[in-house]
Design a protein around this motif. Structure first.
Motif, short mmCIF file in Angstrom:
data_model
loop_
_atom_site.label_atom_id
_atom_site.label_comp_id
_atom_site.label_asym_id
_atom_site.label_seq_id
_atom_site.Cartn_x
_atom_site.Cartn_y
_atom_site.Cartn_z
N PRO A 1 5.64 -4.71 -6.16
CA PRO A 1 5.69 -3.41 -6.03
C PRO A 1 6.37 -2.72 -4.61
CG PRO A 1 3.58 -4.12 -7.06
CD PRO A 1 4.20 -5.12 -6.35
N GLY A 2 6.94 -1.64 -4.74
CA GLY A 2 7.51 -1.03 -3.62
C GLY A 2 6.25 -0.69 -2.69
N PHE A 3 6.56 -0.81 -1.39
CA PHE A 3 5.52 -0.24 -0.39
C PHE A 3 5.13 1.14 -0.43
CE2 PHE A 3 7.45 -3.62 2.09
CZ PHE A 3 6.85 -4.80 1.51
N ILE A 4 3.87 1.47 -0.36
CA ILE A 4 3.29 3.10 -0.43
C ILE A 4 2.83 2.97 1.07
CG2 ILE A 4 1.60 4.77 -1.16
CD1 ILE A 4 1.87 2.82 -3.85
N ASP A 5 3.39 3.91 1.69
CA ASP A 5 3.11 4.42 3.10
C ASP A 5 2.32 5.54 3.05
OD1 ASP A 5 2.66 4.81 6.01
OD2 ASP A 5 4.87 4.58 6.25
N MET A 6 0.89 5.36 3.39
CA MET A 6 -0.18 6.65 3.27
C MET A 6 -0.06 7.40 4.45
SD MET A 6 -3.67 5.07 1.63
CE MET A 6 -4.59 6.72 2.13
N ARG A 7 0.74 7.14 5.45
CA ARG A 7 0.73 8.00 6.77
C ARG A 7 2.06 8.30 7.60
NH1 ARG A 7 -3.34 10.33 10.04
NH2 ARG A 7 -2.57 10.70 12.11
N ALA A 8 2.93 9.11 7.17
CA ALA A 8 4.26 9.52 8.05
C ALA A 8 4.06 10.67 8.32
CB ALA A 8 5.29 8.78 6.87
N VAL B 1 6.51 7.68 0.18
CA VAL B 1 6.09 8.28 1.44
C VAL B 1 5.14 9.18 1.45
CG1 VAL B 1 6.72 9.60 3.57
CG2 VAL B 1 8.32 7.65 2.54
N ILE B 2 3.86 9.22 2.10
CA ILE B 2 2.64 10.31 1.79
C ILE B 2 3.03 11.13 3.31
CG2 ILE B 2 0.29 10.73 1.52
CD1 ILE B 2 1.52 9.14 -0.79
N LEU B 3 3.58 12.47 3.20
CA LEU B 3 4.03 13.05 4.18
C LEU B 3 2.59 13.88 4.67
CD1 LEU B 3 6.26 14.18 6.02
CD2 LEU B 3 6.59 15.90 4.28
N GLN B 4 2.48 13.69 6.06
CA GLN B 4 1.38 14.43 6.81
C GLN B 4 1.63 15.69 6.87
OE1 GLN B 4 -1.67 12.41 7.50
NE2 GLN B 4 -0.55 11.38 5.89
N PRO B 5 0.51 16.55 6.95
CA PRO B 5 0.75 18.03 6.92
C PRO B 5 1.18 18.84 8.16
CG PRO B 5 -1.43 17.56 7.10
CD PRO B 5 -1.07 16.31 6.91
N ASP B 6 1.30 17.94 9.40
CA ASP B 6 1.81 18.71 10.59
C ASP B 6 3.19 18.75 10.77
OD1 ASP B 6 2.24 15.69 10.50
OD2 ASP B 6 1.80 15.71 12.75
N GLN B 7 3.83 19.40 9.69
CA GLN B 7 5.15 19.75 9.60
C GLN B 7 5.52 21.13 10.45
OE1 GLN B 7 7.09 17.26 8.25
NE2 GLN B 7 5.31 16.26 8.34
N THR B 8 6.67 21.50 10.59
CA THR B 8 7.26 23.00 11.22
C THR B 8 6.48 23.81 10.23
OG1 THR B 8 9.19 22.05 11.78
CG2 THR B 8 9.01 24.25 11.86
#
Length: 413
Positions: A55-62, A78-85
Motif C-alpha cells: 500500500p502507498g505510504f500515509i504520512d500523518m504529519r506534513a 498526505v495529512i496536512l497540519q493546520p499551521d498554514q497561512t
C-alpha cells in the motif's frame, strides 16, 4: 483501465501477507492479488522484477503538500497540519482543502484541524463541524495544549465524535526559549536546552486525562527514551494512546548539531544516542505506532542564520523510505513492522480506506527496491526547499513507482 503488476513481492501489513505474485487493478481499485492471480488478456503489464509492492505510504504529519516530492517518496496520502497561512480551524477551510484534493489527480490530501481556536490553547475548536467536512484529526501542531482543564474538555468533546486528538509532547514552560536537547552537546555549544523530562511530563499528564475521559490521544514526534517508556506504560494500563516518530530521530542524535548545523535544527530536538536507540527499539516492538516525515520546507533565508535564530524543520518526503529502512537493513526492525507504521496503522488511526491490499480497496500503491543503493543529493530533491541534514548520505532503498487511484503518477527514470 486494467493493469497487472507481475513478478512482485506483495506485502500487505494489514494482514501480514508477504508473497510473490501478481496484483491487478481495475480503475481506481484493487481487483485481485496473490501467487495464483493471472494477468487479464486486456491488461497493461508492469513487470516489477521482484520489487516490493505494498500500500502507498500515509504520512500523518506534513506542513506542506509538495505533491511531486511526496509521490517520489512513495507517499500517496498526505495529512496536512493546520499551521498554514490560513489556519485550518473552520469547516470552510477544511472543505476547501478536501475539494481541491478531490478535483486534482495527484496525492490525496486530508487536513487536520486545530484542536483549539487559532491554536491559542484556550477555546476548543469546532471539532464536530470540521470532522463532517473531512478533517481526520485535530492538533495545535508544535503548540501543546497546556491548560489541563482545556485538554480534559477537548478530549471529552472529541470522544463524543470518536475524533483523534494529536498532542505535541512538550511541556511549554520547560521548553520555552530552548533550541536543542539539554545535554553535553548543547552545553558545549552554549545553546539553551530542553530536557527529555519536558516530553515525559506532557505524555503522563495527557495519558491520565485520556484515561479519565476514555478518549483517544496520539502523541506526535516522540524523541526520547523516557518518552517511549511513558507510552509503553500507558498502553499497559489500557489507555487509548498511540504515538509517532520521524526518520531523523531514528537516524541522528544531537551530535548532528556540531558546527552549529542549522539544517539539523528540529523540534523536538535531536537527542542523545541512548534516546535514538530507544526509539528504534520502540518502533520494533510496536510501542511507536507510526512513522511520519514531519515534512516542513524552509528556505535558506530562514535556515542559514545563527542557530538560535534559525527556523526549525526539515524536508522529509523523499527520504522517508530510505532513512526508515536503515534499521531494517541493520537487523533491528522487521520490514513488515516498518511498513505497518507507514500504511495500515495510520489508516486505522485516521479512519481511511487505504493502507491495505484487498479486493475493492483503493489502488493506492508503491513499488520499491528495498536494497538499491543511492546517495541523497539536495540538488535532486523535488521539494520546494532543500533544508535537510542528509546531503550526500549513502542509503539503501528507493521508490520505483507510485500509483494513486490506479494511475502511475511517479516512475523512476
Amino acid at each position: 483501465m486494467i493493469t497487472a503488476y507481475i513478478n512482485a513481492r506483495i506485502i500487505d501489513p494489514c494482514t501480514g501477507y508477504d508473497g510473490n505474485g501478481t496484483l491487478v487493478t481495475e480503475g481506481q481499485t484493487i481487483a485481485a492479488f496473490g501467487p495464483n492471480v493471472k494477468a487479464p488478456a486486456d491488461a497493461a503489464i508492469v513487470d516489477c522484477h521482484g520489487r516490493v509492492l505494498c500500500p502507498g505510504f500515509i504520512d500523518m504529519r506534513a506542513h506542506r503538500v509538495d505533491a511531486e516530492s511526496a509521490l517520489k517518496g512513495g507517499i500517496t496520502t498526505v495529512i496536512l497540519q493546520p499551521d498554514q497561512t490560513t489556519i485550518i480551524d473552520t469547516d470552510a477551510v477544511v472543505e476547501r482543502i478536501r475539494r481541491r484534493s478531490e478535483d486534482s489527480e495527484t496525492v490525496h490530501v486530508f487536513p487536520m484541524g486545530t484542536a483549539t481556536r487559532g491554536m491559542q490553547g484556550s477555546q476548543i475548536a469546532e471539532i464536530g463541524q470540521m470532522l463532517q467536512s473531512g478533517a481526520v484529526g485535530f492538533t495545535d501542531c508544535r503548540t501543546p495544549v497546556s491548560d489541563s482543564q482545556v485538554m480534559r474538555r477537548l478530549l471529552e468533546y472529541a470522544n463524543h465524535f470518536g475524533a483523534l486528538i494529536v498532542q505535541f509532547a512538550e511541556d511549554k514552560s520547560l521548553s520555552c526559549g530552548a533550541v536543542a536537547h539539554e545535554g553535553e552537546i548543547s552545553t558545549r555549544l552554549g545553546l539553551t536546552g530542553v530536557p527529555a523530562a519536558a516530553e515525559v511530563i506532557q505524555i503522563e499528564r495527557d495519558a491520565r486525562l485520556a484515561e479519565l475521559t476514555g478518549a483517544r490521544i496520539h502523541f506526535a514526534l516522540i524523541s526520547s527514551r523516557d518518552g517511549v517508556e511513558a507510552i509503553r506504560a500507558a498502553k499497559k494500563r489500557g489507555i487509548k494512546v498511540t504515538c509517532s516518530t520521524a526518520p531523523h530521530y531514528l537516524h541522528l542524535n544531537d551530535n548532528a548539531l556540531e558546527g552549529y548545523r542549522t539544517f539539523a535544527k528540529v523540534r523536538p530536538p535531536l537527542r542523545s544516542e541512548e534516546d535514538r536507540l530507544a526509539l528504534v527499539a520502540g518502533l520494533a516492538d510496536g510501542t511507536i505506532d507510526t512513522v511520519v516525515s514531519d515534512h516542513d520546507p524552509k528556505s535558506a533565508d530562514v535556515k542559514r542564520l545563527p542557530f538560535s535564530q534559525a527556523a526549525e524543520g526539515l524536508v522529509g518526503f523523499e527520504t522517508l523510505l530510505p532513512l526508515t529502512l536503515a534499521p531494517v537493513h541493520s537487523g533491528h526492525i522487521e520490514l513488515m513492522t516498518l511498513l505497518r507504521a507507514l500504511t495500515s496503522k495510520p489508516a486505522e488511526l485516521l479512519g481511511l480506506p487505504s493502507g491495505r491490499l484487498d479486493q475493492g480497496a483503493p489502488a493506492d500503491l508503491v513499488i520499491f527496491d528495498p536494497d538499491k543503493p543511492w546517495r541523497i543529493a539536495q540538488d535532486d530533491l523535488l521539494s520546494s526547499a532543500k533544508n535537510m541534514p542528509f546531503d550526500t548520505l549513502p542509503v539503501q532503498g528507493q521508490v520505483w513507482q507510485t500509483i494513486v487511484a490506479g494511475k502511475a503518477l511517479y516512475s523512476a527514470a
